[in-house]
Design a protein around this motif. Structure first.
Motif, PDB file in Angstrom:
ATOM      1  N   THR A  83       5.822  -8.536  -6.563  1.00 52.11           N
ATOM      2  CA  THR A  83       5.917  -8.788  -5.764  1.00 52.11           C
ATOM      3  C   THR A  83       4.861  -7.518  -4.820  1.00 52.11           C
ATOM      4  OG1 THR A  83       6.118 -10.480  -3.876  1.00 52.11           O
ATOM      5  CG2 THR A  83       6.964  -8.581  -3.683  1.00 52.11           C
ATOM      6  N   SER A  84       3.452  -8.385  -3.787  1.00 54.58           N
ATOM      7  CA  SER A  84       2.602  -7.915  -3.074  1.00 54.58           C
ATOM      8  C   SER A  84       2.856  -8.499  -1.939  1.00 54.58           C
ATOM      9  CB  SER A  84       1.306  -8.319  -3.885  1.00 54.58           C
ATOM     10  OG  SER A  84       1.126  -7.901  -5.235  1.00 54.58           O
ATOM     11  N   PHE A  85       2.668  -7.571  -1.604  1.00 56.36           N
ATOM     12  CA  PHE A  85       3.115  -9.023  -0.273  1.00 56.36           C
ATOM     13  C   PHE A  85       2.290  -7.837   0.957  1.00 56.36           C
ATOM     14  CE2 PHE A  85       5.508  -3.775  -0.526  1.00 56.36           C
ATOM     15  CZ  PHE A  85       5.264  -3.457   1.229  1.00 56.36           C
ATOM     16  N   SER A  86       2.514  -8.310   2.638  1.00 60.53           N
ATOM     17  CA  SER A  86       1.275  -8.774   3.594  1.00 60.53           C
ATOM     18  C   SER A  86       2.160  -8.574   4.649  1.00 60.53           C
ATOM     19  CB  SER A  86       0.365  -8.595   3.457  1.00 60.53           C
ATOM     20  OG  SER A  86      -0.498  -8.821   5.271  1.00 60.53           O
ATOM     21  N   VAL A  87       1.738  -7.126   5.439  1.00 61.85           N
ATOM     22  CA  VAL A  87       3.481  -6.919   6.532  1.00 61.85           C
ATOM     23  C   VAL A  87       2.450  -7.199   7.767  1.00 61.85           C
ATOM     24  CG1 VAL A  87       4.655  -5.887   8.417  1.00 61.85           C
ATOM     25  CG2 VAL A  87       4.972  -6.351   5.721  1.00 61.85           C
ATOM     26  N   SER A  88       2.418  -8.601   9.207  1.00 65.30           N
ATOM     27  CA  SER A  88       1.755  -7.844   9.556  1.00 65.30           C
ATOM     28  C   SER A  88       2.667  -8.332  10.589  1.00 65.30           C
ATOM     29  CB  SER A  88       0.927  -9.055  10.334  1.00 65.30           C
ATOM     30  OG  SER A  88      -0.486  -9.910   9.277  1.00 65.30           O
ATOM     31  N   LEU A  89       2.250  -7.396  12.167  1.00 64.77           N
ATOM     32  CA  LEU A  89       3.528  -6.636  13.243  1.00 64.77           C
ATOM     33  C   LEU A  89       2.553  -7.528  14.106  1.00 64.77           C
ATOM     34  CD1 LEU A  89       6.330  -5.631  14.492  1.00 64.77           C
ATOM     35  CD2 LEU A  89       4.965  -3.372  14.745  1.00 64.77           C
ATOM     36  N   VAL A  90       3.610  -8.754  15.114  1.00 63.85           N
ATOM     37  CA  VAL A  90       2.645  -8.944  15.807  1.00 63.85           C
ATOM     38  C   VAL A  90       3.815  -8.835  17.677  1.00 63.85           C
ATOM     39  CG1 VAL A  90       1.939 -11.530  17.002  1.00 63.85           C
ATOM     40  CG2 VAL A  90       1.978 -10.996  14.339  1.00 63.85           C
ATOM     41  N   LYS A  91       3.916  -8.964  18.681  1.00 65.98           N
ATOM     42  CA  LYS A  91       4.599  -9.585  19.782  1.00 65.98           C
ATOM     43  C   LYS A  91       4.642 -10.947  19.868  1.00 65.98           C
ATOM     44  CE  LYS A  91       6.796  -7.323  23.147  1.00 65.98           C
ATOM     45  NZ  LYS A  91       7.853  -7.901  23.315  1.00 65.98           N
ATOM     46  N   THR A  92       5.391 -11.687  20.275  1.00 60.08           N
ATOM     47  CA  THR A  92       4.806 -13.044  20.407  1.00 60.08           C
ATOM     48  C   THR A  92       5.841 -12.477  21.695  1.00 60.08           C
ATOM     49  OG1 THR A  92       7.211 -13.253  20.353  1.00 60.08           O
ATOM     50  CG2 THR A  92       5.790 -13.604  18.961  1.00 60.08           C
ATOM     51  N   ALA A  93       4.178 -14.256  22.604  1.00 55.53           N
ATOM     52  CA  ALA A  93       4.034 -14.127  23.744  1.00 55.53           C
ATOM     53  C   ALA A  93       4.478 -15.633  24.590  1.00 55.53           C
ATOM     54  CB  ALA A  93       2.834 -12.907  24.622  1.00 55.53           C
ATOM     55  N   PRO A  94       5.278 -15.904  23.829  1.00 59.41           N
ATOM     56  CA  PRO A  94       6.021 -17.220  24.753  1.00 59.41           C
ATOM     57  C   PRO A  94       4.967 -18.151  25.713  1.00 59.41           C
ATOM     58  CG  PRO A  94       7.612 -16.096  24.332  1.00 59.41           C
ATOM     59  CD  PRO A  94       6.702 -15.223  24.516  1.00 59.41           C
ATOM     60  N   ASP A  95       4.606 -17.189  26.996  1.00 63.63           N
ATOM     61  CA  ASP A  95       3.834 -18.209  28.110  1.00 63.63           C
ATOM     62  C   ASP A  95       2.214 -17.791  28.120  1.00 63.63           C
ATOM     63  OD1 ASP A  95       6.318 -18.775  29.172  1.00 63.63           O
ATOM     64  OD2 ASP A  95       6.779 -17.167  29.926  1.00 63.63           O
ATOM     65  N   ALA A  96       1.669 -16.999  26.928  1.00 68.04           N
ATOM     66  CA  ALA A  96       0.616 -16.915  26.837  1.00 68.04           C
ATOM     67  C   ALA A  96      -0.023 -17.481  25.746  1.00 68.04           C
ATOM     68  CB  ALA A  96       0.201 -15.295  26.464  1.00 68.04           C
ATOM     69  N   LEU A  97      -1.596 -18.030  26.108  1.00 63.72           N
ATOM     70  CA  LEU A  97      -2.569 -18.704  24.892  1.00 63.72           C
ATOM     71  C   LEU A  97      -1.726 -17.808  22.928  1.00 63.72           C
ATOM     72  CD1 LEU A  97      -4.148 -21.105  24.634  1.00 63.72           C
ATOM     73  CD2 LEU A  97      -6.125 -19.765  25.282  1.00 63.72           C
ATOM     74  N   PHE A  98      -2.016 -16.752  23.298  1.00 60.20           N
ATOM     75  CA  PHE A  98      -2.276 -16.339  21.703  1.00 60.20           C
ATOM     76  C   PHE A  98      -0.735 -15.023  21.784  1.00 60.20           C
ATOM     77  CE2 PHE A  98      -6.851 -17.265  22.383  1.00 60.20           C
ATOM     78  CZ  PHE A  98      -6.551 -17.979  21.387  1.00 60.20           C
ATOM     79  N   ASP A  99      -0.571 -14.691  20.654  1.00 62.15           N
ATOM     80  CA  ASP A  99       0.531 -13.631  20.404  1.00 62.15           C
ATOM     81  C   ASP A  99      -0.354 -11.700  21.169  1.00 62.15           C
ATOM     82  OD1 ASP A  99       2.822 -15.239  20.768  1.00 62.15           O
ATOM     83  OD2 ASP A  99       2.802 -15.120  18.614  1.00 62.15           O
ATOM     84  N   TYR A 100       0.130 -11.259  20.575  1.00 64.87           N
ATOM     85  CA  TYR A 100       0.073  -9.450  20.487  1.00 64.87           C
ATOM     86  C   TYR A 100      -0.538  -9.406  19.339  1.00 64.87           C
ATOM     87  CZ  TYR A 100      -0.392 -10.336  25.322  1.00 64.87           C
ATOM     88  OH  TYR A 100      -0.710 -10.635  27.041  1.00 64.87           O
ATOM     89  N   PHE A 101      -1.895  -9.204  18.459  1.00 68.68           N
ATOM     90  CA  PHE A 101      -1.603  -8.329  16.723  1.00 68.68           C
ATOM     91  C   PHE A 101      -1.622  -6.868  17.561  1.00 68.68           C
ATOM     92  CE2 PHE A 101      -4.037  -6.281  13.885  1.00 68.68           C
ATOM     93  CZ  PHE A 101      -3.278  -6.032  13.133  1.00 68.68           C
ATOM     94  N   VAL A 102      -0.442  -6.068  16.472  1.00 65.51           N
ATOM     95  CA  VAL A 102      -0.365  -4.919  17.169  1.00 65.51           C
ATOM     96  C   VAL A 102      -0.752  -3.710  15.978  1.00 65.51           C
ATOM     97  CG1 VAL A 102       1.509  -2.828  16.933  1.00 65.51           C
ATOM     98  CG2 VAL A 102       1.536  -5.033  18.682  1.00 65.51           C
ATOM     99  N   THR A 103      -0.280  -4.402  14.128  1.00 65.17           N
ATOM    100  CA  THR A 103      -0.637  -3.849  12.891  1.00 65.17           C
ATOM    101  C   THR A 103      -0.748  -4.567  12.139  1.00 65.17           C
ATOM    102  OG1 THR A 103      -0.888  -1.396  11.953  1.00 65.17           O
ATOM    103  CG2 THR A 103       1.564  -2.937  12.843  1.00 65.17           C
TER     104      THR A 103
END
Length: 165
Positions: A83-103
């Motif tokens: 399997t080829s995979f992609s991992v994105s790490l995100v910090k969710t922010a339920p009260d904000a418009l967008f989540d924070y992309f980290v890496t």
């Protein structure tokens, strides 16, 4: 009799100390959710193994949809028996418009290496999470930042109260 009372107090103190230590570890554990998208068998096994590692981890606790948490977005596709995979790490922010992309990063994992790949992924996300928590945790502090959705709502309310010219 005195020895029995003394012994029961020691046992009680030890139980209380171990409970406080367990509570302290849980308080410092980061909530983490694994979101998988892919229909390949190895990818599903990889997502399952990641979820199991989160449950066994002292550093993370499983998170649900809607919780403020870290989110691993795992995308997988079968390629030549692996399997080829992609991992994105995100910090969710339920009260904000967008989540924070980290890496983000990519990799390939064979059927015989699912546990090793899962461990590698957990290791690769641990460093950015620690860096974020140490250096940028104020981004998640809702009291110190105003969400764009609130600003937009206020602007629309003001515009609606303004008569046409």
């Amino acid at each position: 009799m005195v020895l029995g009372v003394f012994r029961s107090r020691i046992v009680s103190a030890l139980l209380a100390a171990s409970f406080l230590a367990a509570s302290s570890n849980a308080a410092h554990a980061n909530a983490l959710r694994i979101d998988h998208s892919g229909s390949d068998l190895i990818g599903k096994q990889l997502a399952y193994e990641l979820a199991q590692q989160v449950e066994r981890s002292a550093d993370f606790v499983p998170a649900s949809e809607g919780d403020e948490a870290w989110k691993v977005v795992l995308l997988t596709v079968e390629t030549d028996g692996s399997t080829s995979f992609s991992v994105s790490l995100v910090k969710t922010a339920p009260d904000a418009l967008f989540d924070y992309f980290v890496t983000a990063f990519v990799g390939v994992c064979g059927a015989q290496r699912v546990q090793a790949c899962s461990s590698d992924i957990m290791s690769q996300i641990a460093v950015p999470i620690a860096d974020y928590e140490q250096n940028w945790s104020e981004l998640a502090d809702a009291e110190r930042t105003e969400t764009p959705s609130t600003e937009r709502s206020e602007r629309h309310a003001i515009a609606a109260d303004t008569p046409d010219r």
